[in-house]
Design an enzyme around this catalytic site. Structure first.
Site, PDB file in Angstrom:
ATOM      1  CE  LYS A  46      -4.463  -0.453  -0.234  1.00  0.00           C
ATOM      2  NZ  LYS A  46      -5.517   0.466  -0.640  1.00  0.00           N
ATOM      3  CG  ASP A  76      -8.776  -1.585   5.636  1.00  0.00           C
ATOM      4  OD1 ASP A  76      -7.684  -1.438   5.075  1.00  0.00           O
ATOM      5  OD2 ASP A  76      -9.867  -1.566   5.046  1.00  0.00           O
TER       6      ASP A  76
HETATM    7  C1  LIG Z   1      -3.370  -6.181   1.785  1.00  0.00           C
HETATM    8  C2  LIG Z   1      -4.399  -5.528   0.942  1.00  0.00           C
HETATM    9  N1  LIG Z   1      -4.734  -6.086  -0.218  1.00  0.00           N
HETATM   10  C3  LIG Z   1      -5.651  -5.539  -1.016  1.00  0.00           C
HETATM   11  C4  LIG Z   1      -6.299  -4.373  -0.657  1.00  0.00           C
HETATM   12  C5  LIG Z   1      -7.357  -3.820  -1.568  1.00  0.00           C
HETATM   13  O1  LIG Z   1      -7.034  -2.605  -2.115  1.00  0.00           O
HETATM   14  P1  LIG Z   1      -8.192  -1.617  -2.596  1.00  0.00           P
HETATM   15  O2  LIG Z   1      -8.877  -1.097  -1.370  1.00  0.00           O
HETATM   16  O3  LIG Z   1      -7.497  -0.603  -3.385  1.00  0.00           O
HETATM   17  O4  LIG Z   1      -9.148  -2.429  -3.397  1.00  0.00           O
HETATM   18  C6  LIG Z   1      -5.985  -3.758   0.550  1.00  0.00           C
HETATM   19  C7  LIG Z   1      -6.633  -2.511   0.967  1.00  0.00           C
HETATM   20  O5  LIG Z   1      -6.394  -1.971   2.025  1.00  0.00           O
HETATM   21  C8  LIG Z   1      -5.009  -4.347   1.375  1.00  0.00           C
HETATM   22  O6  LIG Z   1      -4.663  -3.805   2.557  1.00  0.00           O
END
Ligand SMILES: Cc1ncc(COP(=O)(O)O)c(C=O)c1O
Length: 399
Positions: free
Chosen positions: A76, A123
């Site tokens: 992220k 989150d």
């Molecule tokens: C580990 C992880 N994977 C995938 C996502 C999904 O990303 P998005 O919210 O851009 O769909 C998040 C979002 O916080 C994440 O923390």
């Protein structure tokens, strides 16, 4: 509600009605150059799981391991760091192409810009990336998390330098809270989702994720036939799907979006397919904390509608299964530590390949022993206590 597998297929490929200019390969190159100016930058590994692919009945499996990203255990930071860098470049009146970590962290830049506070809702992983970047550039950050957030994730954000706390409301209401505080205090909202009138920063965040996509495309020994992408608000999936469409045009791989049943806002939006976003409310108490988002990112949906083919809503146990398999792969395959959201799409595919009741999905997605599948393990064990409970004690096994 009983957890189950749902599939929606869209056929908008070729209609080409979305703007891919901001997700072009040339843009991705520039953004990767920016990330490469950070001393801790290194492409994350792309792991080939040959024995596991054979075991699951797939031709080959490649997993991009984002637990190695900037020492932050998740992909992220790529988004927040680019959005903040771009924002500061605008403030300095210099072109985004000229910014570098050295320039942003210099005392002269700080003197010119003064104090800026960045605020976000998260989150976990996004907030950690924003806090980390703000600290790097000598600015302040404020981070809010939804109720039920893991203590470890909160502590990591505080350790990265933010003034962080857990609220009493769900993710989408936490975003509204952050937005209200930004407006009231004149702080800069760095949110990884867009809505009408708030698009500049989310667009930069999506662009930041292109570094991950670009690395993967360069590391792949051959073009994947299928790419699985997990979605919360859909920004990551939209960015990678858009980049794939830019790179391969009509010949792009099949793109499959995966979400938990409890927060499947993109799936519901695809199911309706009428140009209006669909939301999920309530607590969204999925174990995939990073995907527990009930309102799609509007910019991402504009891309996904044309650049994704299949939308899957799945039970929570698949994420746990994915974590266990990646942590203990078949034969000589290298193990990958993958968290709940990180392993979700892989776990979903593994279940589809091994559960006889899901043969219809295997056929619909055209998954067989000839295909080359790319996954993104977007986080490591960002909640270590839960990781152990799942991998050691078998928590969240299928009923
Ligand atoms: C580990 C992880 N994977 C995938 C996502 C999904 O990303 P998005 O919210 O851009 O769909 C998040 C979002 O916080 C994440 O923390």
């Amino acid at each position: 509600m009983k957890e189950t597998f749902r599939l929606k297929t869209l056929h908008h490929q070729g209609e080409n009605r979305c703007d891919l200019a901001f997700l072009s390969m040339a843009e991705a190159e520039k953004i990767r150059c920016y990330h490469a100016t950070f001393p801790m930058y290194e492409p994350t590994p792309l792991v080939s799981l040959e024995d596991t692919a054979r075991e699951l009945g797939l031709g080959s499996i490649y997993v991009k391991d984002e637990s190695r990203r900037f020492g932050l255990n998740a992909f992220k930071v790529l988004g927040g760091s680019y959005a903040i860098g771009h924002y500061l470049a605008d403030k300095l009146g210099v072109p985004a192409e000229s910014i570098s970590s050295g320039m942003l962290t210099s005392p002269e830049t700080k003197r010119l810009l003064g104090d800026i506070t960045f605020i976000t809702a998260t989150d976990g992983n996004h907030g950690r990336g924003v806090a980390w970047t703000a600290t790097q550039v000598g600015m302040r950050s404020v981070v809010y998390m939804p109720k039920g957030s893991a203590k470890e994730r909160l502590n990591n954000i505080i350790a990265a330098g933010a003034d962080a706390s857990i609220t009493e409301v769900n993710y989408d209401d936490t975003v509204r809270l952050a937005r209200a505080h930004a407006e009231k205090n004149g702080w800069v909202l760095v949110q990884d989702t867009s809505w009408e009138g708030y698009e500049e920063i989310p667009r930069r965040i999506m662009q930041g994720y292109c570094t991950m996509g670009l690395e993967a495309l360069e590391q792949m020994p051959e073009k994947p036939t299928h790419v699985f992408l997990q979605a919360g608000v859909g920004s990551m999936a939209g960015a990678v799907a858009g980049l794939l469409a830019s790179a391969y045009g009509e010949e792009r791989p099949k793109v499959i979006i995966v979400e938990p049943n409890k927060a499947d806002c993109i799936f519901r939006t695809a199911e309706a397919d009428d140009g209006t976003l669909r939301c999920v409310g309530g607590d969204m108490d999925t174990i995939m904390a990073g995907l527990a988002c009930g309102e799609p990112c509007s910019l991402a949906w504009d891309i996904l509608r044309y650049c994704a083919d299949h939308f899957v809503s799945c039970p929570d146990y698949v994420a746990a299964k994915g974590m266990r398999i990646l942590g203990n792969p078949a034969g000589k395959d290298q193990r990958i530590i993958s968290g709940e959201s990180g392993a979700s799409a892989f776990g979903c595919a593994a279940e589809i390949m091994t559960n006889p009741q899901l043969a219809w999905m295997r056929d619909a997605l055209e998954l067989n022993e000839h295909v080359r599948v790319l996954f993104f393990s977007t986080e490591g064990d960002t909640d270590k206590a839960n990781y152990r409970a799942i991998v050691w004690d078998g928590r969240y096994s299928a009923e």
